[in-house]
Write a protein that holds these residues in place. Structure first.
Motif, short mmCIF file in Angstrom:
data_model
loop_
_atom_site.label_atom_id
_atom_site.label_comp_id
_atom_site.label_asym_id
_atom_site.label_seq_id
_atom_site.Cartn_x
_atom_site.Cartn_y
_atom_site.Cartn_z
N VAL A 190 0.77 -1.11 0.26
CA VAL A 190 0.00 -0.01 -0.01
C VAL A 190 1.00 1.37 0.03
O VAL A 190 1.81 1.55 0.91
N SER A 191 0.61 2.23 -0.91
CA SER A 191 1.22 3.41 -1.18
C SER A 191 0.60 4.67 -0.82
O SER A 191 -0.68 4.65 -1.46
N LEU A 192 0.93 5.32 0.15
CA LEU A 192 -0.16 6.69 0.62
C LEU A 192 0.99 7.71 0.70
O LEU A 192 1.45 8.06 2.02
N PRO A 193 1.39 8.08 -0.14
CA PRO A 193 2.47 9.38 -0.11
C PRO A 193 1.98 10.24 0.52
O PRO A 193 1.09 11.00 0.39
N GLY A 194 2.90 11.18 1.36
CA GLY A 194 2.64 11.83 2.07
C GLY A 194 1.86 11.99 3.49
O GLY A 194 1.87 12.63 4.24
N LEU A 195 1.38 10.52 3.56
CA LEU A 195 0.37 10.50 4.87
C LEU A 195 1.37 9.87 5.93
O LEU A 195 2.27 8.98 5.85
N GLU A 196 1.20 10.70 7.20
CA GLU A 196 1.90 10.06 8.34
C GLU A 196 1.88 8.71 8.66
O GLU A 196 0.64 7.85 8.46
N ARG A 197 2.87 7.77 8.84
CA ARG A 197 2.65 6.61 9.29
C ARG A 197 1.72 6.14 10.04
O ARG A 197 0.84 5.08 10.12
N GLU A 198 1.49 6.86 11.13
CA GLU A 198 0.42 6.33 11.97
C GLU A 198 -0.89 6.58 11.47
O GLU A 198 -1.74 5.59 11.66
N ALA A 199 -1.20 7.43 10.62
CA ALA A 199 -2.50 7.52 10.08
C ALA A 199 -2.69 6.41 8.94
O ALA A 199 -3.56 5.80 8.83
N ALA A 200 -1.56 6.11 8.28
CA ALA A 200 -1.65 5.10 7.25
C ALA A 200 -1.90 3.57 7.75
O ALA A 200 -2.63 2.97 7.15
N GLU A 201 -1.17 3.47 8.83
CA GLU A 201 -1.34 2.26 9.66
C GLU A 201 -3.04 2.02 10.14
O GLU A 201 -3.41 1.16 10.07
N ALA A 202 -3.18 3.13 10.64
CA ALA A 202 -4.76 3.06 10.89
C ALA A 202 -5.71 2.85 9.94
O ALA A 202 -6.54 1.91 9.92
N LEU A 203 -5.54 3.46 8.80
CA LEU A 203 -6.33 3.34 7.61
C LEU A 203 -6.28 1.79 7.00
O LEU A 203 -7.23 1.07 6.79
N THR A 204 -5.09 1.47 7.00
CA THR A 204 -4.71 -0.06 6.39
C THR A 204 -5.47 -1.30 7.51
O THR A 204 -5.91 -2.28 7.05
N ASN A 205 -5.19 -0.98 8.73
CA ASN A 205 -5.60 -1.81 9.55
C ASN A 205 -7.40 -1.88 9.51
O ASN A 205 -7.99 -2.94 9.39
N ALA A 206 -7.87 -0.75 9.32
CA ALA A 206 -9.43 -0.44 9.36
C ALA A 206 -9.85 -1.23 8.27
O ALA A 206 -10.96 -2.10 7.86
N ALA A 207 -8.98 -1.01 7.08
CA ALA A 207 -9.61 -1.19 5.74
C ALA A 207 -9.42 -2.88 5.78
O ALA A 207 -10.36 -3.74 5.37
N HIS A 208 -8.33 -3.60 6.27
CA HIS A 208 -8.22 -5.02 6.39
C HIS A 208 -9.53 -5.76 7.26
O HIS A 208 -9.60 -6.81 7.07
N GLU A 209 -9.92 -4.96 8.33
CA GLU A 209 -10.98 -5.57 8.92
C GLU A 209 -12.33 -5.31 8.07
O GLU A 209 -13.24 -6.18 8.79
N THR A 210 -12.45 -4.42 7.50
CA THR A 210 -13.69 -4.40 6.77
C THR A 210 -13.94 -4.73 5.39
O THR A 210 -15.28 -5.27 4.76
#
Length: 156
Positions: free
Chosen positions: A118-138
């Motif tokens: 997953v490439s999320l250019p410019g997004l802080e790592r913490e926010a990127a991890e939160a997004l990918t974790n939430a997406a993986h759950e849903t």
């Protein structure tokens, strides 16, 4: 249409105990396939009309692993968009996923394993991890593969 499914409740230690889960079918994909890995598939609406080729063999068609990678990564991006709205995070316009699905052979026969890069250019790592974790759950593909194949989600 609502579908119900019996689910064994193992937390009670009673495999006969069941819970009725209701589901509303939102969409049904209908595809007719002939010839297996060297055949063809066509959807009932004609939007998908493809030839298949076995990986590594001559031929110009796609294969089930590529189709799975495309479907999962597109669905995962949709789940990320939903998570971003819920978490009030702005996704970069150029966010992307490079999906890799491996066809493997082991002692138990054929299997799959996958990586979503997953490439999320410019997004802080913490926010990127939160997004990918939430997406993986849903994400429905993530739910379908959970506990069934090895999956790695990488932030790149």
């Amino acid at each position: 249409m609502l579908k119900t499914k019996n689910v064994a409740d193992r937390s009670l230690g009673n495999e006969l105990a069941t819970l009725q889960l209701e589901k509303k079918v939102l969409y049904t994909a209908k595809v007719h396939t002939t010839g297996g890995r060297d055949g063809a598939s066509r959807s009932s609406d004609g939007r998908l009309d493809i030839k298949h080729s076995t990986p590594g063999a001559a031929g110009t068609g796609t294969n089930p692993e590529q189709l799975f990678a495309a479907g999962w990564s597109a669905c995962f991006e949709g789940a990320m968009q939903l998570a971003a709205r819920k978490l009030k995070v702005v996704l970069p316009a150029d966010f992307a996923i490079d999906a890799e699905v491996d066809l493997c052979m082991g002692g138990d026969g054929y299997s799959l394993q996958a990586r979503l890069n997953v490439s999320l250019p410019g997004l802080e790592r913490e926010a990127a991890e939160a997004l990918t974790n939430a997406a993986h759950e849903t994400c429905p593909y993530s739910k379908a593969t959970r506990g069934n194949i090895d999956v790695v989600i990488n932030l790149v």
